[in-house]
Scaffold this motif. Structure first.
Motif, short mmCIF file in Angstrom:
data_model
loop_
_atom_site.label_atom_id
_atom_site.label_comp_id
_atom_site.label_asym_id
_atom_site.label_seq_id
_atom_site.Cartn_x
_atom_site.Cartn_y
_atom_site.Cartn_z
N UNK A 211 91.75 39.65 83.77
CA UNK A 211 91.49 40.61 82.70
C UNK A 211 90.90 41.88 83.29
N UNK A 212 91.24 43.00 82.70
CA UNK A 212 90.65 44.27 83.12
C UNK A 212 89.21 44.38 82.60
N UNK A 213 88.34 44.90 83.46
CA UNK A 213 86.97 45.10 83.04
C UNK A 213 85.99 44.49 84.02
N UNK A 214 84.76 44.28 83.53
CA UNK A 214 83.66 43.80 84.37
C UNK A 214 83.61 42.28 84.39
N UNK A 215 83.54 41.71 85.59
CA UNK A 215 83.42 40.27 85.78
C UNK A 215 82.11 39.95 86.50
N UNK A 216 81.53 38.83 86.13
CA UNK A 216 80.39 38.29 86.86
C UNK A 216 80.83 36.98 87.51
N UNK A 217 80.73 36.92 88.83
CA UNK A 217 81.08 35.72 89.60
C UNK A 217 79.78 35.08 90.06
N UNK A 236 84.66 44.78 89.31
CA UNK A 236 85.41 45.52 88.29
C UNK A 236 86.90 45.41 88.60
N UNK A 237 87.64 44.86 87.65
CA UNK A 237 89.06 44.60 87.82
C UNK A 237 89.86 45.66 87.06
N UNK A 238 90.67 46.41 87.78
CA UNK A 238 91.48 47.44 87.15
C UNK A 238 90.67 48.48 86.42
N UNK A 239 89.42 48.67 86.82
CA UNK A 239 88.52 49.60 86.15
C UNK A 239 87.49 50.10 87.14
N UNK A 240 86.87 51.23 86.80
CA UNK A 240 85.83 51.81 87.64
C UNK A 240 84.45 51.45 87.10
N UNK A 241 83.48 51.24 87.97
CA UNK A 241 82.10 51.01 87.51
C UNK A 241 81.58 52.24 86.76
#
Length: 298
Positions: A211-217, A236-241
């Protein structure tokens, strides 16, 4: 956050533990999350690092941000905001603590006060630290430190990546664990657990962020006291911080009251098609007692 308040004014020249000028420009998102980021502690702060822990350059940047914020006359970062800043700096360890002091030039007094602050942390284990210094326009010395206990180190993970690409994770534990897992919290949906292995103290996993957006691993280890997060990274996947990191940190630290927390929870539940929560003040007392017990046990 454990902190000693200091009142600063005007523009300062910050100095890090190696006696080189520290960067007081706004903290930026690091390109990777990884640890350790070692650099030798030399100069006047070498003795303080022997007390505080191994010098981590990412934590030095966070310490400099604390100095800068106080210079700007803004409120100190609270614990949640501090955690946001350490994530942005690329520090995977959880639960950082910060300390700052102004107007004290006697090295013995500074050392004694830092010892008193560090005396509140649990004994044993591996600790890392970042120290930054500054001098106000009026000549007042300023020092700030960020300290955290290291339960695990994380091999580099990218800050940005394209969607639906495989990502490999490797974490080295500094505590004994009988199992470990990796949990992904994406922009939408419930947390997902992905396959992970634990062998000779190293956690490995391979997964995809879809998914595009912010991820927490997050890496969670099964310790004798129970499951505990030991490392985490923001990707950040497909997005800028977000561009203004201090605004992000301030927002992270603004949800301390019960009403704000309930509003956020209900908003998140509504977005997932789940009903709102009913506030029970009797449970508040149970939650408060548990929070105090956790605080006492650190």
């Amino acid at each position: 956050m454990i902190a000693l308040a200091c009142v600063l004014s005007c523009t300062a020249l910050a100095r890090a533990g190696d006696d080189k000028a520290a960067d007081l420009t706004p903290l930026k998102w690091a390109s990777t999350t990884q640890s350790p980021r070692f650099a030798a502690a030399t100069g006047g702060d070498a003795g303080l690092y022997r007390l505080c822990g191994e010098r981590d350059t990412a934590m030095v940047q966070v310490a400099a941000a604390i100095v800068r914020r106080r210079i700007d006359g803004k409120r100190p970062f609270d614990e949640r905001a501090l955690r946001t800043l350490t994530r942005a700096a690329g520090v995977p360890q959880l639960w950082p603590h910060a300390w700052s002091l102004a107007g004290v030039s006697d090295a013995r007094v500074v050392t004694a006060k830092m010892k008193r602050w560090l005396g509140r942390r649990p004994t044993g284990g591996v600790y890392r630290c970042g120290i930054a210094r500054g001098v106000t326009a009026s000549g007042r010395p300023v020092i700030a430190a960020v300290n955290t206990r290291v339960l695990a180190d994380l091999a580099p993970l990218p800050r940005r990546m394209a969607m639906s690409r495989w990502l490999s994770l490797s974490a080295t534990l500094h505590v004994s664990a009988d199992h470990a897992k990796v949990v992904l919290l994406g922009p939408r949906g419930r947390p997902k657990r992905v396959l992970a292995s634990l062998s000779h103290g190293t956690v490995r996993s391979r997964f995809m962020l879809d998914q595009r957006g912010r991820w927490l691993v997050q890496v969670v280890a099964g310790l004798p006291s129970g499951p505990k997060p030991v490392a985490e990274a923001v990707i950040f996947v497909g997005a800028e911080p977000p561009a203004d990191l201090e605004v992000v940190a301030a927002k992270a630290g603004s949800g301390g009251d019960v009403g704000t927390l309930l509003t956020r929870l209900d908003k998140a539940r509504t977005s997932e098609g789940i009903g709102k929560l009913q506030h029970d003040r009797r449970l508040d007392k149970v939650a408060l007692a548990h929070a105090r017990a956790m605080a006492r046990a650190r």
